[in-house]
Design a protein around this motif. Structure first.
Motif, PDB file in Angstrom:
ATOM      1  N   VAL A  84       0.841  -1.190   0.000  1.00 57.02           N
ATOM      2  CA  VAL A  84       0.000   0.000   0.000  1.00 57.02           C
ATOM      3  C   VAL A  84       0.881   1.246   0.000  1.00 57.02           C
ATOM      4  O   VAL A  84       1.827   1.354   0.786  1.00 57.02           O
ATOM      5  N   VAL A  85       0.556   2.179  -0.885  1.00 58.16           N
ATOM      6  CA  VAL A  85       1.331   3.407  -1.049  1.00 58.16           C
ATOM      7  C   VAL A  85       0.515   4.597  -0.566  1.00 58.16           C
ATOM      8  O   VAL A  85      -0.651   4.754  -0.931  1.00 58.16           O
ATOM      9  N   LEU A  86       1.145   5.431   0.271  1.00 63.06           N
ATOM     10  CA  LEU A  86       0.547   6.701   0.681  1.00 63.06           C
ATOM     11  C   LEU A  86       1.405   7.832   0.134  1.00 63.06           C
ATOM     12  O   LEU A  86       2.635   7.776   0.180  1.00 63.06           O
ATOM     13  N   VAL A  87       0.749   8.865  -0.381  1.00 62.62           N
ATOM     14  CA  VAL A  87       1.433  10.003  -0.986  1.00 62.62           C
ATOM     15  C   VAL A  87       0.880  11.293  -0.383  1.00 62.62           C
ATOM     16  O   VAL A  87      -0.199  11.295   0.220  1.00 62.62           O
ATOM     17  N   PRO A  88       1.590  12.409  -0.521  1.00 62.49           N
ATOM     18  CA  PRO A  88       1.034  13.674  -0.028  1.00 62.49           C
ATOM     19  C   PRO A  88      -0.328  13.962  -0.648  1.00 62.49           C
ATOM     20  O   PRO A  88      -0.511  13.833  -1.865  1.00 62.49           O
ATOM     21  N   CYS A  89      -1.296  14.355   0.191  1.00 58.43           N
ATOM     22  CA  CYS A  89      -2.645  14.628  -0.317  1.00 58.43           C
ATOM     23  C   CYS A  89      -2.637  15.781  -1.316  1.00 58.43           C
ATOM     24  O   CYS A  89      -3.370  15.759  -2.306  1.00 58.43           O
ATOM     25  N   GLU A  94       3.711  23.487  -1.157  1.00 62.72           N
ATOM     26  CA  GLU A  94       5.131  23.503  -0.817  1.00 62.72           C
ATOM     27  C   GLU A  94       5.372  23.645   0.678  1.00 62.72           C
ATOM     28  O   GLU A  94       6.460  23.327   1.170  1.00 62.72           O
ATOM     29  N   GLY A  95       4.392  24.091   1.412  1.00 56.38           N
ATOM     30  CA  GLY A  95       4.549  24.248   2.843  1.00 56.38           C
ATOM     31  C   GLY A  95       4.200  23.006   3.650  1.00 56.38           C
ATOM     32  O   GLY A  95       4.400  22.979   4.866  1.00 56.38           O
ATOM     33  N   SER A  96       3.697  21.990   2.985  1.00 50.43           N
ATOM     34  CA  SER A  96       3.293  20.777   3.688  1.00 50.43           C
ATOM     35  C   SER A  96       4.506  19.989   4.154  1.00 50.43           C
ATOM     36  O   SER A  96       5.522  19.905   3.455  1.00 50.43           O
ATOM     37  N   LEU A  97       4.395  19.373   5.329  1.00 47.08           N
ATOM     38  CA  LEU A  97       5.461  18.503   5.835  1.00 47.08           C
ATOM     39  C   LEU A  97       5.385  17.113   5.237  1.00 47.08           C
ATOM     40  O   LEU A  97       6.298  16.310   5.412  1.00 47.08           O
ATOM     41  N   ALA A  98       4.295  16.822   4.532  1.00 50.21           N
ATOM     42  CA  ALA A  98       4.136  15.516   3.889  1.00 50.21           C
ATOM     43  C   ALA A  98       4.908  15.504   2.575  1.00 50.21           C
ATOM     44  O   ALA A  98       4.573  16.229   1.638  1.00 50.21           O
ATOM     45  N   LYS A  99       5.951  14.713   2.534  1.00 48.23           N
ATOM     46  CA  LYS A  99       6.775  14.598   1.337  1.00 48.23           C
ATOM     47  C   LYS A  99       7.083  13.127   1.095  1.00 48.23           C
ATOM     48  O   LYS A  99       6.816  12.270   1.935  1.00 48.23           O
ATOM     49  N   GLY A 100       7.691  12.840  -0.047  1.00 50.13           N
ATOM     50  CA  GLY A 100       8.092  11.470  -0.331  1.00 50.13           C
ATOM     51  C   GLY A 100       6.909  10.532  -0.404  1.00 50.13           C
ATOM     52  O   GLY A 100       5.791  10.926  -0.766  1.00 50.13           O
ATOM     53  N   LEU A 101       7.126   9.284  -0.001  1.00 54.57           N
ATOM     54  CA  LEU A 101       6.098   8.253  -0.042  1.00 54.57           C
ATOM     55  C   LEU A 101       6.174   7.438   1.241  1.00 54.57           C
ATOM     56  O   LEU A 101       7.257   7.240   1.789  1.00 54.57           O
ATOM     57  N   ILE A 102       5.040   6.964   1.705  1.00 58.11           N
ATOM     58  CA  ILE A 102       5.004   6.007   2.806  1.00 58.11           C
ATOM     59  C   ILE A 102       4.527   4.677   2.242  1.00 58.11           C
ATOM     60  O   ILE A 102       3.515   4.616   1.547  1.00 58.11           O
ATOM     61  N   LEU A 103       5.276   3.621   2.523  1.00 59.67           N
ATOM     62  CA  LEU A 103       4.968   2.293   2.011  1.00 59.67           C
ATOM     63  C   LEU A 103       4.591   1.371   3.160  1.00 59.67           C
ATOM     64  O   LEU A 103       5.313   1.278   4.151  1.00 59.67           O
ATOM     65  N   VAL A 104       3.453   0.693   3.017  1.00 60.04           N
ATOM     66  CA  VAL A 104       3.002  -0.268   4.024  1.00 60.04           C
ATOM     67  C   VAL A 104       2.900  -1.633   3.354  1.00 60.04           C
ATOM     68  O   VAL A 104       2.276  -1.774   2.301  1.00 60.04           O
ATOM     69  N   VAL A 191       9.884   6.600   1.885  1.00 61.80           N
ATOM     70  CA  VAL A 191      10.793   6.877   0.776  1.00 61.80           C
ATOM     71  C   VAL A 191      11.109   8.369   0.795  1.00 61.80           C
ATOM     72  O   VAL A 191      10.208   9.195   0.700  1.00 61.80           O
ATOM     73  N   ASN A 192      12.379   8.708   0.915  1.00 59.46           N
ATOM     74  CA  ASN A 192      12.815  10.099   1.072  1.00 59.46           C
ATOM     75  C   ASN A 192      13.592  10.525  -0.168  1.00 59.46           C
ATOM     76  O   ASN A 192      14.719  10.075  -0.398  1.00 59.46           O
ATOM     77  N   PHE A 193      13.003  11.388  -0.993  1.00 58.63           N
ATOM     78  CA  PHE A 193      13.629  11.810  -2.245  1.00 58.63           C
ATOM     79  C   PHE A 193      14.679  12.886  -1.992  1.00 58.63           C
ATOM     80  O   PHE A 193      14.472  13.820  -1.219  1.00 58.63           O
ATOM     81  N   LEU A 194      15.814  12.757  -2.675  1.00 57.63           N
ATOM     82  CA  LEU A 194      16.928  13.675  -2.466  1.00 57.63           C
ATOM     83  C   LEU A 194      16.598  15.101  -2.884  1.00 57.63           C
ATOM     84  O   LEU A 194      17.112  16.061  -2.303  1.00 57.63           O
ATOM     85  N   ASP A 195      15.743  15.272  -3.904  1.00 59.11           N
ATOM     86  CA  ASP A 195      15.456  16.616  -4.388  1.00 59.11           C
ATOM     87  C   ASP A 195      14.385  17.333  -3.568  1.00 59.11           C
ATOM     88  O   ASP A 195      14.086  18.501  -3.816  1.00 59.11           O
ATOM     89  N   ASP A 196      13.809  16.657  -2.594  1.00 58.40           N
ATOM     90  CA  ASP A 196      12.842  17.285  -1.683  1.00 58.40           C
ATOM     91  C   ASP A 196      12.957  16.574  -0.338  1.00 58.40           C
ATOM     92  O   ASP A 196      11.985  16.038   0.188  1.00 58.40           O
TER      93      ASP A 196
END
Length: 218
Positions: A84-89, A94-104, A191-196
């Motif tokens: 299961v993949v979770l992504v920023p809503c 740009e001000g959101s703390l939700a970045k990258g992906l969460i994988l379950v 998942v933490n992307f290097l460009d963000d």
């Protein structure tokens, strides 16, 4: 409640396109959801606060972290596993703390569940079998265990792999949370992307929030 639909695959082409390499990653665990068993899923719906998955006949309820939404388009489900993949809503915020992906990932991995239930998970991850399970290419010599911790039945593991990250342009080190829920192995990773890039504290906070939410829902 958010009342709109977002086609997240279009809003985030740069990052979500990298999910193609996750087909059989399953967070580095054996017995992953294979490509030959993938089922078609619907467009992401940001309304859903929880998601029920069934693995080997057992239903589990998954929950999201703040500002993250389930992406059904990228998630995969079979009778024996759920990815299961979770992504920023709102990926444009740009001000959101939700970045990258969460994988379950939800599996019936008896070896790791036994290690959790007997509180011998740290020893398991120090073993060849445990490092093989966590490594990118099933090479225990490539994986370095940077640290572990446990809290209220959730085990957190910090690793780095000499073979590099599974997804291009992401950080090489990775935190993962493991727990047994309704006799199924559940793992959570960010998942933490290097460009963000998020800070280590943000990565851990998002992972912990989802893990604890899943525990509370079940």
């Amino acid at each position: 409640m958010i009342s709109k639909m977002i086609d997240l695959a279009k809003e985030q082409p740069k990052n979500l396109s990298k999910l193609a390499v996750l087909t059989c990653v399953a967070l580095g665990l054996s017995g992953c959801v294979g490509a030959e068993n993938l089922a078609a899923t619907s467009e992401a719906n940001v309304d859903a606060d929880t998601k029920v998955v069934t693995v080997n006949g057992q239903k589990l309820t998954l929950g999201r972290a703040a500002d993250y939404c389930f992406n059904d388009r990228q998630s995969r489900f079979t009778a024996t596993g759920a990815f299961v993949v979770l992504v920023p809503c709102d990926p444009l915020d740009e001000g959101s703390l939700a970045k990258g992906l969460i994988l379950v990932n939800v599996l019936a991995d008896q070896g790791m569940m036994d290690a959790i239930n007997t509180r011998e998970l740290e020893a398991y991850f120090q073993s060849d079998a445990g490092r093989t399970a966590l490594s990118r290419r099933a090479k225990p010599e490539s994986l370095t265990l940077l640290g572990t911790m446990q809290d209220d039945g959730v085990y957190y593991v910090h690793t780095t792999d000499a073979d590099g990250p599974v997804i291009p342009d992401t950080t090489n080190d990775q935190w993962r949370a493991f727990m047994v829920v309704k006799d199924r192995l559940v793992s959570v990773s960010v998942v933490n992307f290097l460009d963000d890039k998020m800070t280590d504290g943000q990565v851990f906070a998002h992972m912990e929030a989802v893990a604890l939410r899943i525990k509370s829902l079940n």
